[in-house]
Write a protein that holds these residues in place. Sequence first.
Motif, PDB file in Angstrom:
ATOM      1  N   PRO A  31       0.809  -1.230   0.000  1.00  0.00           N
ATOM      2  CA  PRO A  31       0.000   0.000   0.000  1.00  0.00           C
ATOM      3  C   PRO A  31       0.836   1.272   0.000  1.00  0.00           C
ATOM      4  CG  PRO A  31      -0.913  -1.606   1.542  1.00  0.00           C
ATOM      5  CD  PRO A  31       0.417  -2.144   1.092  1.00  0.00           C
ATOM      6  N   LYS A  32       2.006   1.259   0.663  1.00  0.00           N
ATOM      7  CA  LYS A  32       2.860   2.446   0.687  1.00  0.00           C
ATOM      8  C   LYS A  32       3.427   2.741  -0.702  1.00  0.00           C
ATOM      9  CE  LYS A  32       4.212   2.181   5.562  1.00  0.00           C
ATOM     10  NZ  LYS A  32       5.354   2.062   6.508  1.00  0.00           N
ATOM     11  N   ASP A  33       3.773   1.673  -1.434  1.00  0.00           N
ATOM     12  CA  ASP A  33       4.251   1.830  -2.806  1.00  0.00           C
ATOM     13  C   ASP A  33       3.153   2.423  -3.681  1.00  0.00           C
ATOM     14  OD1 ASP A  33       5.823   1.404  -5.228  1.00  0.00           O
ATOM     15  OD2 ASP A  33       4.510  -0.318  -5.587  1.00  0.00           O
ATOM     16  N   VAL A  34       1.923   1.938  -3.506  1.00  0.00           N
ATOM     17  CA  VAL A  34       0.800   2.462  -4.287  1.00  0.00           C
ATOM     18  C   VAL A  34       0.564   3.933  -3.960  1.00  0.00           C
ATOM     19  CG1 VAL A  34      -1.664   2.268  -4.757  1.00  0.00           C
ATOM     20  CG2 VAL A  34      -0.302   0.194  -4.461  1.00  0.00           C
ATOM     21  N   GLU A  35       0.619   4.263  -2.679  1.00  0.00           N
ATOM     22  CA  GLU A  35       0.421   5.654  -2.269  1.00  0.00           C
ATOM     23  C   GLU A  35       1.483   6.564  -2.898  1.00  0.00           C
ATOM     24  OE1 GLU A  35       0.152   8.323   1.855  1.00  0.00           O
ATOM     25  OE2 GLU A  35       0.443   6.146   1.938  1.00  0.00           O
ATOM     26  N   ALA A  36       2.729   6.107  -2.898  1.00  0.00           N
ATOM     27  CA  ALA A  36       3.812   6.897  -3.499  1.00  0.00           C
ATOM     28  C   ALA A  36       3.592   7.040  -5.007  1.00  0.00           C
ATOM     29  CB  ALA A  36       5.154   6.237  -3.221  1.00  0.00           C
ATOM     30  N   PHE A  37       3.135   5.962  -5.650  1.00  0.00           N
ATOM     31  CA  PHE A  37       2.862   6.035  -7.083  1.00  0.00           C
ATOM     32  C   PHE A  37       1.746   7.016  -7.397  1.00  0.00           C
ATOM     33  CE2 PHE A  37      -0.136   4.672 -10.387  1.00  0.00           C
ATOM     34  CZ  PHE A  37       0.617   5.010 -11.492  1.00  0.00           C
ATOM     35  N   LEU A  38       0.653   6.950  -6.647  1.00  0.00           N
ATOM     36  CA  LEU A  38      -0.484   7.830  -6.920  1.00  0.00           C
ATOM     37  C   LEU A  38      -0.078   9.300  -6.803  1.00  0.00           C
ATOM     38  CD1 LEU A  38      -3.337   5.863  -5.111  1.00  0.00           C
ATOM     39  CD2 LEU A  38      -2.935   6.037  -7.583  1.00  0.00           C
ATOM     40  N   GLN A  39       0.792   9.601  -5.839  1.00  0.00           N
ATOM     41  CA  GLN A  39       1.292  10.960  -5.703  1.00  0.00           C
ATOM     42  C   GLN A  39       2.166  11.328  -6.895  1.00  0.00           C
ATOM     43  OE1 GLN A  39       0.552  13.324  -3.456  1.00  0.00           O
ATOM     44  NE2 GLN A  39       1.920  14.758  -4.532  1.00  0.00           N
ATOM     45  N   TYR A  40       3.040  10.410  -7.279  1.00  0.00           N
ATOM     46  CA  TYR A  40       3.940  10.635  -8.411  1.00  0.00           C
ATOM     47  C   TYR A  40       3.130  10.799  -9.701  1.00  0.00           C
ATOM     48  CZ  TYR A  40       7.978  10.015 -11.498  1.00  0.00           C
ATOM     49  OH  TYR A  40       8.948  10.192 -12.458  1.00  0.00           O
ATOM     50  N   ALA A  41       2.092   9.976  -9.861  1.00  0.00           N
ATOM     51  CA  ALA A  41       1.264  10.043 -11.064  1.00  0.00           C
ATOM     52  C   ALA A  41       0.567  11.397 -11.170  1.00  0.00           C
ATOM     53  CB  ALA A  41       0.235   8.922 -11.060  1.00  0.00           C
ATOM     54  N   THR A  42       0.111  11.914 -10.055  1.00  0.00           N
ATOM     55  CA  THR A  42      -0.522  13.231 -10.059  1.00  0.00           C
ATOM     56  C   THR A  42       0.475  14.317 -10.448  1.00  0.00           C
ATOM     57  OG1 THR A  42      -2.111  12.565  -8.355  1.00  0.00           O
ATOM     58  CG2 THR A  42      -1.746  14.925  -8.641  1.00  0.00           C
ATOM     59  N   GLU A  43       1.668  14.241  -9.880  1.00  0.00           N
ATOM     60  CA  GLU A  43       2.699  15.249 -10.151  1.00  0.00           C
ATOM     61  C   GLU A  43       3.154  15.234 -11.610  1.00  0.00           C
ATOM     62  OE1 GLU A  43       5.664  14.193  -7.357  1.00  0.00           O
ATOM     63  OE2 GLU A  43       4.597  15.018  -5.624  1.00  0.00           O
ATOM     64  N   HIS A  44       3.135  14.050 -12.240  1.00  0.00           N
ATOM     65  CA  HIS A  44       3.655  13.917 -13.608  1.00  0.00           C
ATOM     66  C   HIS A  44       2.551  13.655 -14.630  1.00  0.00           C
ATOM     67  CE1 HIS A  44       7.273  13.348 -11.155  1.00  0.00           C
ATOM     68  NE2 HIS A  44       7.935  13.769 -12.215  1.00  0.00           N
ATOM     69  N   GLN A  45       1.314  13.842 -14.216  1.00  0.00           N
ATOM     70  CA  GLN A  45       0.166  13.726 -15.119  1.00  0.00           C
ATOM     71  C   GLN A  45       0.110  12.377 -15.830  1.00  0.00           C
ATOM     72  OE1 GLN A  45       0.833  17.624 -17.262  1.00  0.00           O
ATOM     73  NE2 GLN A  45      -1.275  17.980 -16.615  1.00  0.00           N
ATOM     74  N   ILE A  46       0.381  11.314 -15.105  1.00  0.00           N
ATOM     75  CA  ILE A  46       0.213   9.959 -15.636  1.00  0.00           C
ATOM     76  C   ILE A  46      -1.272   9.616 -15.570  1.00  0.00           C
ATOM     77  CG2 ILE A  46       0.759   7.523 -15.306  1.00  0.00           C
ATOM     78  CD1 ILE A  46       3.438   8.411 -14.130  1.00  0.00           C
ATOM     79  N   GLN A  47      -1.837   9.269 -16.713  1.00  0.00           N
ATOM     80  CA  GLN A  47      -3.280   9.120 -16.800  1.00  0.00           C
ATOM     81  C   GLN A  47      -3.683   7.774 -17.378  1.00  0.00           C
ATOM     82  OE1 GLN A  47      -5.153  12.429 -18.776  1.00  0.00           O
ATOM     83  NE2 GLN A  47      -3.594  13.870 -18.073  1.00  0.00           N
ATOM     84  N   LYS A  48      -4.787   7.245 -16.897  1.00  0.00           N
ATOM     85  CA  LYS A  48      -5.470   6.076 -17.414  1.00  0.00           C
ATOM     86  C   LYS A  48      -4.549   4.896 -17.733  1.00  0.00           C
ATOM     87  CE  LYS A  48      -9.829   6.953 -17.160  1.00  0.00           C
ATOM     88  NZ  LYS A  48     -10.635   6.176 -16.189  1.00  0.00           N
ATOM     89  N   LEU A  49      -4.207   4.159 -16.701  1.00  0.00           N
ATOM     90  CA  LEU A  49      -3.439   2.932 -16.878  1.00  0.00           C
ATOM     91  C   LEU A  49      -4.298   1.884 -17.574  1.00  0.00           C
ATOM     92  CD1 LEU A  49      -1.776   2.678 -13.352  1.00  0.00           C
ATOM     93  CD2 LEU A  49      -1.096   4.076 -15.321  1.00  0.00           C
ATOM     94  N   VAL A  50      -3.634   1.035 -18.367  1.00  0.00           N
ATOM     95  CA  VAL A  50      -4.342  -0.027 -19.077  1.00  0.00           C
ATOM     96  C   VAL A  50      -3.697  -1.354 -18.678  1.00  0.00           C
ATOM     97  CG1 VAL A  50      -5.191  -0.837 -21.311  1.00  0.00           C
ATOM     98  CG2 VAL A  50      -4.700   1.595 -20.986  1.00  0.00           C
ATOM     99  N   ALA A  51      -4.080  -1.865 -17.521  1.00  0.00           N
ATOM    100  CA  ALA A  51      -3.521  -3.139 -17.047  1.00  0.00           C
ATOM    101  C   ALA A  51      -3.940  -4.272 -17.985  1.00  0.00           C
ATOM    102  CB  ALA A  51      -3.998  -3.425 -15.634  1.00  0.00           C
TER     103      ALA A  51
END
Length: 278
Positions: free
Chosen positions: A46-66
Amino acid sequence: MFKIGNHLSSAKGYEAMGKMAVKLGANTFAFFTRNPRGGKAKEIDPKDVEAFLQYATEHQIQKLVAHAPYTLNPCSADPALREFAKNTFADDLKRMEYTPWNYYNFHPGSHVKQGVDVGIDYIAQMLNEVLTQEQTTTVLLETMAGKGSEVGRTFEEIRAILDRVELQDKMGVCLDTCHVWDGGYDIAGDLDGVLDEFDRVIGLERLKAVHLNDSMNERGSHKDRHARIGEGKIGLEALAGVINHPVLKELPFILETPNDDVGYAAEIALLKKVRTTP
């Protein structure tokens, strides 16, 4: 915003994937929820996910396609394999909620001489058992090339699956350029016509993502062999037309070309260069 990325390995975690995407010049990406050739899934931190979500917001990473593992076959003739597909699929949908409001793409499967209608029924049956009203993830059926007994080789087969799913608002479609080309759709010579047919049969509101790949094969080959952008039978000009088409330009584009990181960075840069629409 032009959303372009490629497949990344989830083995190192979400934040690492986000940083690699940015390093390659991407602002979206795809990842396998577990080993693409197996059933084992890495525990989510969960901590890794939280860090990613913050990073994604900062770098405008949008709509993952798993992407679901290739080993899933929800329309197998073997009941044990269908059960494995259902259980894995359900587990993946739970895991997807760590990164909510994204896409989970899967190959519909192969009916293995049971007939396409039986295959379609099995696929829809699984979806009706695993989809929930509470999930935020949209599940995408991928258009297929028609190799062997693959289901999803025509827009009509994709529509037939969708028609049997109860939770319609949880479903969408991912169009793979190599697959539809190998399946016989002329996206190089008549992209407008192909999209008109997609709209008539399925509805363009269902189209949520594009796998952007060139093809090693002639149109209608039903072989599914991806090529690097501009090095195949579809060609750079036609694929530039795909990413610039007014109907498609706002969708996430995922590269699945045979490349290493250097190659992906070069392809992403090339596609940004030929992107003509704002």
